[in-house]
Motif scaffolding. Structure first.
Motif, PDB file in Angstrom:
ATOM      1  N   GLU A 105      -8.131  12.536  10.810  1.00 29.00           N
ATOM      2  CA  GLU A 105      -8.082  11.290  10.061  1.00 29.00           C
ATOM      3  C   GLU A 105      -9.366  10.496  10.231  1.00 29.00           C
ATOM      4  O   GLU A 105      -9.905   9.936   9.268  1.00 29.00           O
ATOM      5  CB  GLU A 105      -6.878  10.459  10.526  1.00 29.00           C
ATOM      6  N   ILE A 106      -9.887  10.456  11.449  1.00 30.15           N
ATOM      7  CA  ILE A 106     -11.129   9.726  11.716  1.00 30.15           C
ATOM      8  C   ILE A 106     -12.282  10.344  10.935  1.00 30.15           C
ATOM      9  O   ILE A 106     -13.082   9.639  10.315  1.00 30.15           O
ATOM     10  CB  ILE A 106     -11.446   9.719  13.223  1.00 30.15           C
ATOM     11  N   LEU A 150      -3.453   4.739  12.616  1.00 27.92           N
ATOM     12  CA  LEU A 150      -4.174   5.775  11.880  1.00 27.92           C
ATOM     13  C   LEU A 150      -3.266   6.834  11.259  1.00 27.92           C
ATOM     14  O   LEU A 150      -3.604   7.397  10.212  1.00 27.92           O
ATOM     15  CB  LEU A 150      -5.190   6.463  12.799  1.00 27.92           C
ATOM     16  N   ALA A 163      -7.535   1.253  17.079  1.00 29.58           N
ATOM     17  CA  ALA A 163      -8.001   2.179  16.044  1.00 29.58           C
ATOM     18  C   ALA A 163      -9.437   1.862  15.637  1.00 29.58           C
ATOM     19  O   ALA A 163     -10.271   2.767  15.478  1.00 29.58           O
ATOM     20  CB  ALA A 163      -7.077   2.106  14.827  1.00 29.58           C
TER      21      ALA A 163
END
Length: 317
Positions: A105-106, A150, A163
């Motif tokens: 996701e990052i 996230l 986050a």
């Protein structure tokens, strides 16, 4: 299985806000939680530790958003020595899988939003992405850590700031979660971010900029100076080198993006201003040069570059 997020360096800023006599206990607690120890001995003055163990616990978790697998509940054991028994919400094996999900996701957000490596644009992108995708929800099962913000997109201030800290640290910026009180809500506990922006520190409170609160992404709490932040928040210690954006925020002449730049410029012209100035980060300079002739037709323009803040000041004459 190794937690892949431990390779991301996050500043231990909350450690430095603790009394020096608690640093040894902090280091032991940090090492123990990263290693999944069932009970963690705390060296130092037992009375000092017992009086401050909740602040000690919070400092480690705020400094390490990658330790998302430790719950808010724990036991303080008083046998021969003081020790803390953490409550792990998932198994060590599951941590590896969840860490991989977080990293995907990052990386996805980083690739989609960080189109340049300009620090301001990265901060703005992370701020706007979290503000537009996360809903404040105290009842969410993972509201207090990065997985809630996230992966579930439901979190509270601590999960949101954790986050942001993790995402900005992944992008190479120095960002930590700060824990204090919110003055406007009867001094209720609150968490936000402190960011090192080109050698200067600024406060960012994404929780109070959420779309769910304003129906649009607000920038009212983006990179606040210490003086502005102190009107809204209270915390231990002192943050030095504030970003000097106060004047431009107060006058409404700081543009966060191209649309704001054009809007401010047109308002200045329609108001019949003979001269004025607009500040905008340097990453937009190439785009601005393309619209200058159209927006400022019939006006003379000068601009000055501030190398310290990496911001252009436009003067309309």
């Amino acid at each position: 299985m190794i937690n892949v997020l431990t390779s991301i360096k996050v500043p231990r800023r909350n450690r430095e806000l603790l009394p020096e006599s608690l640093h040894g206990a902090y280091d032991s607690l940090e090492k123990g939680m990263l290693s999944f120890h069932d009970s963690i001995p705390l060296p130092g003055d037992p009375q000092m530790i017992e009086n401050n163990y909740q602040f000690l616990w919070s400092a480690v978790l705020l400094d390490h958003p990658e330790i998302f697998y430790v719950g808010r509940q724990f036991e303080l054991l008083k046998s021969w020595n003081l020790e803390i028994r953490p409550h792990y919400t998932i198994s060590q094996k599951e941590v590896g899988t969840t860490s991989a999900d977080l990293m995907r996701e990052i990386r996805r957000v980083d690739k989609a939003l960080a189109v340049t490596r300009d620090p301001y644009r990265i901060i703005l992108s992370v701020h706007d992405w979290l503000a537009s995708t996360v809903v404040y929800d105290e009842d969410a099962p993972r509201a207090f850590d990065v997985t809630g913000a996230l992966l579930d997109h439901k979190a509270v201030c601590q999960g949101i700031s954790a986050a942001a800290s993790l995402m900005l640290s992944y992008a190479g910026l120095s960002c930590a979660t700060c824990f204090g009180k919110l003055r406007q809500k009867n001094d209720s506990w609150h968490a936000w971010n402190v960011i090192d922006f080109n050698g200067r520190l600024g406060h960012m409170d994404i929780t109070n900029d959420l779309v769910s609160l304003h129906r649009h992404v607000s920038h009212g709490h983006l990179l606040m100076t210490e003086s502005v932040a102190h009107r809204l928040l209270s915390w231990q210690g002192k943050v030095d080198k504030p970003i000097d954006f106060d004047y431009y925020r107060a006058t409404g002449t700081f543009a966060h993006n191209m649309n704001e730049f054009v809007k401010i410029a047109k308002n200045m012209i329609s108001a019949g201003m003979d001269d004025g100035e607009i500040k905008i980060p340097m990453c937009y300079m190439n785009e601005i040069e393309g619209v200058l002739p159209k927006v400022f037709a019939g006006f003379g323009i000068e601009y000055v570059y501030d190398p310290e803040l990496e911001i252009f000041t436009f003067k309309i004459q």
